[in-house]
Motif scaffolding. Structure first.
Motif, PDB file in Angstrom:
ATOM      1  N   LEU A 147      19.037  67.383  53.162  1.00  0.00           N
ATOM      2  CA  LEU A 147      18.482  66.040  53.098  1.00  0.00           C
ATOM      3  C   LEU A 147      17.998  65.751  54.512  1.00  0.00           C
ATOM      4  CD1 LEU A 147      18.100  63.660  51.150  1.00  0.00           C
ATOM      5  CD2 LEU A 147      20.301  62.796  51.935  1.00  0.00           C
ATOM      6  N   ILE A 148      16.700  65.580  54.682  1.00  0.00           N
ATOM      7  CA  ILE A 148      16.102  65.473  56.007  1.00  0.00           C
ATOM      8  C   ILE A 148      15.498  64.095  56.175  1.00  0.00           C
ATOM      9  CG2 ILE A 148      14.430  66.487  57.603  1.00  0.00           C
ATOM     10  CD1 ILE A 148      14.493  68.991  55.638  1.00  0.00           C
ATOM     11  N   GLY A 149      15.905  63.415  57.234  1.00  0.00           N
ATOM     12  CA  GLY A 149      15.379  62.082  57.512  1.00  0.00           C
ATOM     13  C   GLY A 149      15.198  61.869  58.995  1.00  0.00           C
ATOM     14  N   ASP A 150      14.723  60.693  59.357  1.00  0.00           N
ATOM     15  CA  ASP A 150      14.488  60.362  60.760  1.00  0.00           C
ATOM     16  C   ASP A 150      15.763  60.466  61.594  1.00  0.00           C
ATOM     17  OD1 ASP A 150      11.870  59.747  60.080  1.00  0.00           O
ATOM     18  OD2 ASP A 150      12.290  57.616  59.822  1.00  0.00           O
ATOM     19  N   MET A 151      16.886  60.213  60.992  1.00  0.00           N
ATOM     20  CA  MET A 151      18.153  60.188  61.729  1.00  0.00           C
ATOM     21  C   MET A 151      18.831  61.552  61.801  1.00  0.00           C
ATOM     22  SD  MET A 151      18.309  57.074  62.714  1.00  0.00           S
ATOM     23  CE  MET A 151      19.981  56.876  63.266  1.00  0.00           C
ATOM     24  N   GLY A 152      18.349  62.533  61.060  1.00  0.00           N
ATOM     25  CA  GLY A 152      18.972  63.844  61.126  1.00  0.00           C
ATOM     26  C   GLY A 152      18.876  64.613  59.830  1.00  0.00           C
ATOM     27  N   ILE A 153      19.730  65.628  59.734  1.00  0.00           N
ATOM     28  CA  ILE A 153      19.738  66.563  58.613  1.00  0.00           C
ATOM     29  C   ILE A 153      21.145  66.589  58.022  1.00  0.00           C
ATOM     30  CG2 ILE A 153      19.454  68.999  57.949  1.00  0.00           C
ATOM     31  CD1 ILE A 153      17.612  69.242  60.461  1.00  0.00           C
ATOM     32  N   VAL A 154      21.216  66.569  56.700  1.00  0.00           N
ATOM     33  CA  VAL A 154      22.501  66.692  56.015  1.00  0.00           C
ATOM     34  C   VAL A 154      22.429  67.908  55.093  1.00  0.00           C
ATOM     35  CG1 VAL A 154      24.175  65.601  54.476  1.00  0.00           C
ATOM     36  CG2 VAL A 154      22.844  64.192  56.081  1.00  0.00           C
ATOM     37  N   PRO A 155      23.120  68.996  55.454  1.00  0.00           N
ATOM     38  CA  PRO A 155      23.108  70.193  54.603  1.00  0.00           C
ATOM     39  C   PRO A 155      24.278  70.180  53.629  1.00  0.00           C
ATOM     40  CG  PRO A 155      24.057  70.720  56.721  1.00  0.00           C
ATOM     41  CD  PRO A 155      23.705  69.257  56.762  1.00  0.00           C
ATOM     42  N   LYS A 156      24.106  70.904  52.525  1.00  0.00           N
ATOM     43  CA  LYS A 156      25.184  71.060  51.560  1.00  0.00           C
ATOM     44  C   LYS A 156      25.077  72.436  50.922  1.00  0.00           C
ATOM     45  CE  LYS A 156      27.551  68.723  47.830  1.00  0.00           C
ATOM     46  NZ  LYS A 156      27.610  67.549  46.973  1.00  0.00           N
ATOM     47  N   LEU A 157      26.172  73.173  50.911  1.00  0.00           N
ATOM     48  CA  LEU A 157      26.224  74.486  50.262  1.00  0.00           C
ATOM     49  C   LEU A 157      26.547  74.287  48.785  1.00  0.00           C
ATOM     50  CD1 LEU A 157      28.257  76.504  52.925  1.00  0.00           C
ATOM     51  CD2 LEU A 157      25.775  76.401  52.633  1.00  0.00           C
TER      52      LEU A 157
END
Length: 160
Positions: A147-157
């Motif tokens: 999940l990529i946004g202005d505030m950063g990246i949130v990965p999930k396996l």
């Protein structure tokens, strides 16, 4: 309201068309699909079964393919590096991958090659290996989402 981009990360598909289709079906919202090598030929299948923007690199099992071994993408201001990982010797250590990402001022480095899922946040850099979608040790189709946004990246396996 913040807007995010969904990305699907696949690696080491090794010609397993059924697994690729299952993963694509599980992530219909993906605006991007990142394929990290080992059977670049599977990218054609991804194009045929997804409307997402596809970015791919070649792996050690893709000799002769006219595809780069490293790619950089910037989405929502977040620089992400894609590589298969064999040139950074990730089977021995993740250090080279981390330093490569750090030198290139990336927020994430995505790599495969080991057929083992891995996700860690180190000094501001996400290190993500989605595992193997086509030949995982447990027989499941392994992948990751971002999940990529202005505030950063949130990965999930994930696994299917």
């Amino acid at each position: 309201m913040r807007e995010y981009v969904h990305a699907l990360v696949l690696s080491d598909t090794h010609g397993n068309a059924e697994a690729v289709k299952r993963v694509l079906d599980a992530c219909p919202q993906a605006g991007y699909v990142f394929h990290l090598g080992d059977h670049v030929s599977d990218v054609r299948l991804i194009h045929e079964n997804s409307r997402a923007h596809v970015v791919n690199v070649k792996g050690n099992c893709d000799p002769g393919e006219a595809v780069s071994e490293f790619e950089e993408v910037v989405i929502k201001g977040q620089k992400i590096i894609l590589t298969h990982g064999h040139l950074l010797k990730v089977k021995f250590s993740y250090d080279r991958a981390f330093y490569y990402a750090q030198e290139h001022e990336a927020k994430a480095i995505l790599f495969g090659h080991t057929h083992r899922q891995y996700c860690e946040y180190i000094d501001g850099i996400w290190m993500v290996n989605p595992g193997s979608a086509g030949e995982s040790p447990g027989g499941e189709a392994e992948y990751a989402t971002l999940l990529i946004g202005d505030m950063g990246i949130v990965p999930k396996l994930k696994k299917i």
